[in-house]
Design an enzyme around this catalytic site. Structure first.
Site, PDB file in Angstrom:
ATOM      1  N   TYR A 170       4.832   1.071  -4.581  1.00  0.00           N
ATOM      2  CA  TYR A 170       6.430   1.467  -4.481  1.00  0.00           C
ATOM      3  C   TYR A 170       6.577   2.952  -4.845  1.00  0.00           C
ATOM      4  O   TYR A 170       7.454   3.458  -4.147  1.00  0.00           O
ATOM      5  CB  TYR A 170       7.105   0.369  -5.594  1.00  0.00           C
ATOM      6  CG  TYR A 170       8.598   0.698  -5.893  1.00  0.00           C
ATOM      7  CD1 TYR A 170       9.486   0.076  -5.073  1.00  0.00           C
ATOM      8  CD2 TYR A 170       8.948   1.619  -6.836  1.00  0.00           C
ATOM      9  CE1 TYR A 170      10.702   0.362  -5.194  1.00  0.00           C
ATOM     10  CE2 TYR A 170      10.389   1.880  -6.960  1.00  0.00           C
ATOM     11  CZ  TYR A 170      11.426   1.076  -6.246  1.00  0.00           C
ATOM     12  OH  TYR A 170      12.569   1.103  -6.461  1.00  0.00           O
ATOM     13  N   LYS A 201       8.780   5.717  -2.311  1.00  0.00           N
ATOM     14  CA  LYS A 201       9.900   6.305  -2.621  1.00  0.00           C
ATOM     15  C   LYS A 201       9.846   7.876  -2.581  1.00  0.00           C
ATOM     16  O   LYS A 201      10.690   8.626  -2.411  1.00  0.00           O
ATOM     17  CB  LYS A 201      10.460   5.782  -4.109  1.00  0.00           C
ATOM     18  CG  LYS A 201      11.009   4.319  -4.129  1.00  0.00           C
ATOM     19  CD  LYS A 201      12.087   4.290  -3.085  1.00  0.00           C
ATOM     20  CE  LYS A 201      12.742   2.964  -3.176  1.00  0.00           C
ATOM     21  NZ  LYS A 201      13.891   2.446  -2.190  1.00  0.00           N
ATOM     22  N   SER A 243      14.610   6.578  -6.137  1.00  0.00           N
ATOM     23  CA  SER A 243      14.237   5.904  -7.214  1.00  0.00           C
ATOM     24  C   SER A 243      13.858   6.950  -8.118  1.00  0.00           C
ATOM     25  O   SER A 243      13.318   8.024  -7.804  1.00  0.00           O
ATOM     26  CB  SER A 243      13.188   5.120  -7.308  1.00  0.00           C
ATOM     27  OG  SER A 243      12.810   4.462  -8.410  1.00  0.00           O
TER      28      SER A 243
HETATM   29  N1  NAP Z   1      17.214  -1.892  -9.853  1.00  0.00           N
HETATM   30  C1  NAP Z   1      16.655  -0.695 -10.024  1.00  0.00           C
HETATM   31  O1  NAP Z   1      16.747  -0.196 -11.260  1.00  0.00           O
HETATM   32  C2  NAP Z   1      16.363   0.517  -9.085  1.00  0.00           C
HETATM   33  C3  NAP Z   1      15.624   1.526  -9.535  1.00  0.00           C
HETATM   34  C4  NAP Z   1      15.740   2.515  -8.722  1.00  0.00           C
HETATM   35  C5  NAP Z   1      15.620   2.429  -7.379  1.00  0.00           C
HETATM   36  N2  NAP Z   1      16.195   1.024  -6.799  1.00  0.00           N
HETATM   37  C6  NAP Z   1      16.362   0.925  -5.426  1.00  0.00           C
HETATM   38  O2  NAP Z   1      17.521   0.353  -5.184  1.00  0.00           O
HETATM   39  C7  NAP Z   1      17.539  -0.637  -3.883  1.00  0.00           C
HETATM   40  C8  NAP Z   1      18.042  -1.911  -4.190  1.00  0.00           C
HETATM   41  O3  NAP Z   1      17.249  -2.447  -5.063  1.00  0.00           O
HETATM   42  P1  NAP Z   1      17.524  -3.735  -5.953  1.00  0.00           P
HETATM   43  O4  NAP Z   1      17.357  -3.636  -7.404  1.00  0.00           O
HETATM   44  O5  NAP Z   1      19.128  -4.228  -5.605  1.00  0.00           O
HETATM   45  O6  NAP Z   1      16.613  -4.758  -5.412  1.00  0.00           O
HETATM   46  P2  NAP Z   1      16.624  -6.355  -5.056  1.00  0.00           P
HETATM   47  O7  NAP Z   1      17.642  -7.143  -6.067  1.00  0.00           O
HETATM   48  O8  NAP Z   1      15.083  -7.007  -4.941  1.00  0.00           O
HETATM   49  O9  NAP Z   1      17.468  -6.586  -3.908  1.00  0.00           O
HETATM   50  C9  NAP Z   1      16.624  -6.059  -2.543  1.00  0.00           C
HETATM   51  C10 NAP Z   1      17.581  -6.556  -1.414  1.00  0.00           C
HETATM   52  O10 NAP Z   1      16.848  -5.883  -0.357  1.00  0.00           O
HETATM   53  C11 NAP Z   1      16.900  -7.136   0.780  1.00  0.00           C
HETATM   54  N3  NAP Z   1      15.757  -6.992   1.786  1.00  0.00           N
HETATM   55  C12 NAP Z   1      14.170  -6.838   1.077  1.00  0.00           C
HETATM   56  N4  NAP Z   1      13.548  -6.912   2.176  1.00  0.00           N
HETATM   57  C13 NAP Z   1      14.380  -6.996   3.429  1.00  0.00           C
HETATM   58  C14 NAP Z   1      14.105  -6.746   4.840  1.00  0.00           C
HETATM   59  N5  NAP Z   1      12.977  -6.732   5.169  1.00  0.00           N
HETATM   60  N6  NAP Z   1      15.222  -6.564   5.601  1.00  0.00           N
HETATM   61  C15 NAP Z   1      16.479  -6.757   5.005  1.00  0.00           C
HETATM   62  N7  NAP Z   1      16.814  -6.648   3.931  1.00  0.00           N
HETATM   63  C16 NAP Z   1      15.583  -6.674   2.983  1.00  0.00           C
HETATM   64  C17 NAP Z   1      16.770  -8.134  -0.020  1.00  0.00           C
HETATM   65  O11 NAP Z   1      17.246  -9.575   0.540  1.00  0.00           O
HETATM   66  P3  NAP Z   1      16.332 -10.599   1.483  1.00  0.00           P
HETATM   67  O12 NAP Z   1      15.243 -10.900   0.557  1.00  0.00           O
HETATM   68  O13 NAP Z   1      17.552 -11.600   1.655  1.00  0.00           O
HETATM   69  O14 NAP Z   1      15.980  -9.763   2.722  1.00  0.00           O
HETATM   70  C18 NAP Z   1      17.813  -7.816  -1.210  1.00  0.00           C
HETATM   71  O15 NAP Z   1      19.054  -8.156  -0.639  1.00  0.00           O
HETATM   72  C19 NAP Z   1      16.239  -0.443  -3.154  1.00  0.00           C
HETATM   73  O16 NAP Z   1      15.947   0.428  -2.302  1.00  0.00           O
HETATM   74  C20 NAP Z   1      15.349  -0.073  -4.721  1.00  0.00           C
HETATM   75  O17 NAP Z   1      14.078   0.657  -4.289  1.00  0.00           O
HETATM   76  C21 NAP Z   1      16.527   0.012  -7.604  1.00  0.00           C
END
Ligand code: NAP
Length: 226
Positions: free
Chosen positions: A148, A152, A135
């Protein structure tokens, strides 16, 4: 047909990447905890892909999952540790211990668990790329998301150390995806998340970028260009 193992595919970036990897001709093997969302994705992408209910925080569950996958498929060409959670906004001293522990168990231990159980088969082939989702908060910080941020920063360090352990021919990279409107972003930015691109739009740039990561990138901290 490259095989891509990806965690956290029920929504957000993981789901959108699964769709784009499948369109690019990859075999997608994914997991998350939401049964009905996984079934929807399987229906959408078809029988050549595979989606399982796995909590990445459980070393036992990940071990069982990897045993089953590796008994039926080749070692992954890409292992993508995308699954993560964020804390509800709050000062560090207000975050309950259970929430802090669960976050580190998913974001840090979950990443180590898949590496423990999939990477030996990749090392045997001396090939494959491990992409650990980081991130902007893997290198900078903001108030109210300290757990968080800590997780990261850990991903950046863990991945760069892993990169030094891999044999020639492989790569491990921390990847900052950028800022994308997902459920996670809505949790920390509220309605401000609407200003950012959707996961579907982001994945059209991110998947070709990930597919061109090679051993030459080993240990580099990367950001998806948008
Ligand atoms: N969105 C952004 O702007 C952003 C920015 C920087 C970094 N990131 C990173 O990008 C990645 C994806 O983020 P996102 O924004 O797509 O988040 P999100 O919409 O909250 O999706 C997170 C996913 O992780 C799964 N998950 C959570 N806990 C889990 C577990 N214990 N076992 C298996 N699966 C699990 C969730 O599914 P279930 O709840 O069904 O398990 C969901 O499919 C993350 O690593 C996040 O830190 C995102």
């Amino acid at each position: 047909m490259p095989t891509v193992v990806i965690t956290g595919v029920s929504r957000g970036l993981g789901r959108a990447m699964s769709v784009e990897f499948a369109k690019a001709g990859c075999k997608v093997i994914g997991c998350s905890q939401s049964v009905s969302e996984l079934a929807d994705l399987h229906n959408e992408l078809g029988e050549s892909h595979r989606f399982d209910v796995v909590d990445v925080a459980s070393d036992t569950a990940v071990a069982e999952w990897s045993r089953e996958i590796l008994s039926q498929c080749a070692a992954p060409d890409f292992l993508i540790n995308n699954a993560a959670v964020i804390n509800a906004n709050g000062s560090l001293w207000e975050i309950p211990a259970e929430q802090f522990d669960r976050l580190t168990a998913v974001n840090i231990n979950g990443t180590a668990n898949t590496i423990r159980h999939f990477v030996p088969a990749m090392v045997d082939n001396r090939s494959g790329v491990i992409v650990n989702f980081s991130s902007g908060w893997g290198k900078s910080v903001s108030a109210h998301v300290a757990p968080y941020c800590a997780s990261k920063w850990a991903i950046e360090g863990l991945t760069r150390a892993l990169a030094e352990e891999l044999p020639t021919g492989m790569a491990a990279v921390p990847l900052n995806p950028g800022v994308i409107n997902t459920k996670m972003l809505q949790s920390c930015f509220g309605s401000g998340a609407d200003l950012y691109p959707s996961a579907v739009e982001w994945a059209k740039h991110a998947v070709p970028f990930i597919l061109q990561i090679t051993a030459a990138d080993n240990g580099r901290s990367l950001t998806v260009p948008m």
